[in-house]
Motif scaffolding. Sequence first.
Motif, PDB file in Angstrom:
ATOM      1  N   CYS A 103      -7.431  -0.337   7.200  1.00  0.00           N
ATOM      2  CA  CYS A 103      -8.584  -0.696   6.369  1.00  0.00           C
ATOM      3  C   CYS A 103      -8.090  -0.888   4.945  1.00  0.00           C
ATOM      4  O   CYS A 103      -7.147  -0.198   4.502  1.00  0.00           O
ATOM      5  CB  CYS A 103      -9.641   0.399   6.426  1.00  0.00           C
ATOM      6  N   VAL A 104      -8.674  -1.810   4.229  1.00  0.00           N
ATOM      7  CA  VAL A 104      -8.249  -2.096   2.862  1.00  0.00           C
ATOM      8  C   VAL A 104      -9.468  -2.384   1.993  1.00  0.00           C
ATOM      9  O   VAL A 104     -10.442  -2.981   2.452  1.00  0.00           O
ATOM     10  CB  VAL A 104      -7.254  -3.286   2.811  1.00  0.00           C
ATOM     11  N   ILE A 105      -9.415  -1.933   0.765  1.00  0.00           N
ATOM     12  CA  ILE A 105     -10.436  -2.272  -0.226  1.00  0.00           C
ATOM     13  C   ILE A 105      -9.748  -2.866  -1.451  1.00  0.00           C
ATOM     14  O   ILE A 105      -8.539  -2.670  -1.667  1.00  0.00           O
ATOM     15  CB  ILE A 105     -11.279  -1.051  -0.645  1.00  0.00           C
ATOM     16  N   GLU A 106     -10.511  -3.589  -2.254  1.00  0.00           N
ATOM     17  CA  GLU A 106     -10.044  -4.064  -3.553  1.00  0.00           C
ATOM     18  C   GLU A 106     -10.900  -3.411  -4.624  1.00  0.00           C
ATOM     19  O   GLU A 106     -12.133  -3.429  -4.545  1.00  0.00           O
ATOM     20  CB  GLU A 106     -10.102  -5.587  -3.645  1.00  0.00           C
ATOM     21  N   ILE A 107     -10.246  -2.822  -5.599  1.00  0.00           N
ATOM     22  CA  ILE A 107     -10.913  -2.022  -6.619  1.00  0.00           C
ATOM     23  C   ILE A 107     -10.718  -2.657  -7.990  1.00  0.00           C
ATOM     24  O   ILE A 107      -9.664  -3.224  -8.293  1.00  0.00           O
ATOM     25  CB  ILE A 107     -10.386  -0.563  -6.587  1.00  0.00           C
ATOM     26  N   ASP A 108     -11.751  -2.545  -8.794  1.00  0.00           N
ATOM     27  CA  ASP A 108     -11.794  -3.157 -10.136  1.00  0.00           C
ATOM     28  C   ASP A 108     -12.053  -2.038 -11.145  1.00  0.00           C
ATOM     29  O   ASP A 108     -13.105  -1.406 -11.118  1.00  0.00           O
ATOM     30  CB  ASP A 108     -12.908  -4.202 -10.163  1.00  0.00           C
ATOM     31  N   ARG A 109     -11.085  -1.771 -12.012  1.00  0.00           N
ATOM     32  CA  ARG A 109     -11.233  -0.762 -13.069  1.00  0.00           C
ATOM     33  C   ARG A 109     -11.232  -1.480 -14.412  1.00  0.00           C
ATOM     34  O   ARG A 109     -10.204  -2.003 -14.850  1.00  0.00           O
ATOM     35  CB  ARG A 109     -10.092   0.256 -12.982  1.00  0.00           C
ATOM     36  N   ARG A 110     -12.392  -1.556 -15.053  1.00  0.00           N
ATOM     37  CA  ARG A 110     -12.497  -2.193 -16.365  1.00  0.00           C
ATOM     38  C   ARG A 110     -12.051  -1.207 -17.448  1.00  0.00           C
ATOM     39  O   ARG A 110     -12.472  -0.052 -17.464  1.00  0.00           O
ATOM     40  CB  ARG A 110     -13.935  -2.633 -16.626  1.00  0.00           C
ATOM     41  N   VAL A 111     -11.202  -1.699 -18.339  1.00  0.00           N
ATOM     42  CA  VAL A 111     -10.643  -0.841 -19.387  1.00  0.00           C
ATOM     43  C   VAL A 111     -11.164  -1.268 -20.757  1.00  0.00           C
ATOM     44  O   VAL A 111     -11.472  -2.440 -20.996  1.00  0.00           O
ATOM     45  CB  VAL A 111      -9.101  -0.867 -19.381  1.00  0.00           C
ATOM     46  N   LEU A 112     -11.230  -0.305 -21.658  1.00  0.00           N
ATOM     47  CA  LEU A 112     -11.641  -0.569 -23.026  1.00  0.00           C
ATOM     48  C   LEU A 112     -10.454  -1.072 -23.847  1.00  0.00           C
ATOM     49  O   LEU A 112      -9.295  -0.844 -23.474  1.00  0.00           O
ATOM     50  CB  LEU A 112     -12.183   0.711 -23.671  1.00  0.00           C
ATOM     51  N   PRO A 113     -10.702  -1.746 -24.964  1.00  0.00           N
ATOM     52  CA  PRO A 113      -9.608  -2.079 -25.871  1.00  0.00           C
ATOM     53  C   PRO A 113      -8.835  -0.820 -26.250  1.00  0.00           C
ATOM     54  O   PRO A 113      -9.427   0.210 -26.571  1.00  0.00           O
ATOM     55  CB  PRO A 113     -10.331  -2.683 -27.084  1.00  0.00           C
TER      56      PRO A 113
END
Length: 233
Positions: A103-113
């Motif tokens: 099983c695989v997922i794609e993860i999105d981590r938004r970062v601050l400046p």
Amino acid sequence: QSTVVPRKPDAVIVAEPTLLNIVVAHKGVARWRIHTSGRACHSSTPHLGDNAIYHMARVLQHLEVYARDVAPSLGSHRLLGGPTVSVGIISGGISVNTVADACVIEIDRRVLPGEDPMVARQHVIDYLASKLDKSVPISHEDPFIASSGLADKTNGALAAAVSRIASGYGSPGELIGVPYGTDAPAFDAIGCPTIVFGPGSIEQAHTKDEWLAIEQLEKATEIYYQIGKQGVL
């Protein structure tokens, strides 16, 4: 054949759709794939296998808590709020009558400046390691994108000049932050004052039928011309 630019630009305007407001800060992102593994068998005897989807379900439970409780506590920006985490894709198994061995997922981590995307990614990895039972077979791919955010530390003068010109042509001319990313950090990283400014709305971008209002396009054309004519850049 490569071309060498004799010097870096005095300033940069990235022409993304901003409704003719001036984006002075935006988030960056780290995206990667997380895998869980298992052992396939016939679904009539699932106890003989090891279901990778069930393992991923345990991972997802902890990611949901991380997104809700941990990420918002890691920092804040006056225009952007806090960091975020989202899982956008999940895939696993080969058929309904086979216990899934992957099983695989794609993860999105938004970062601050100012946040390092790789450090932010590692924080998620370490958190999962601390919460999951050692029996959960999890692995992380290298990120397929790792991009910094745009800071509003060195673009104030440029933003103010463009805002003044834009306001004269019916633009709101507001200095804003946005949660999405652009190419702007690449120019900011080499010391070029950089903003994001352009016609149209991000709500119409990356959709089935992208469009922008002709009035916005006409205003943008005149504003860009005046920016060059008045020597803002």
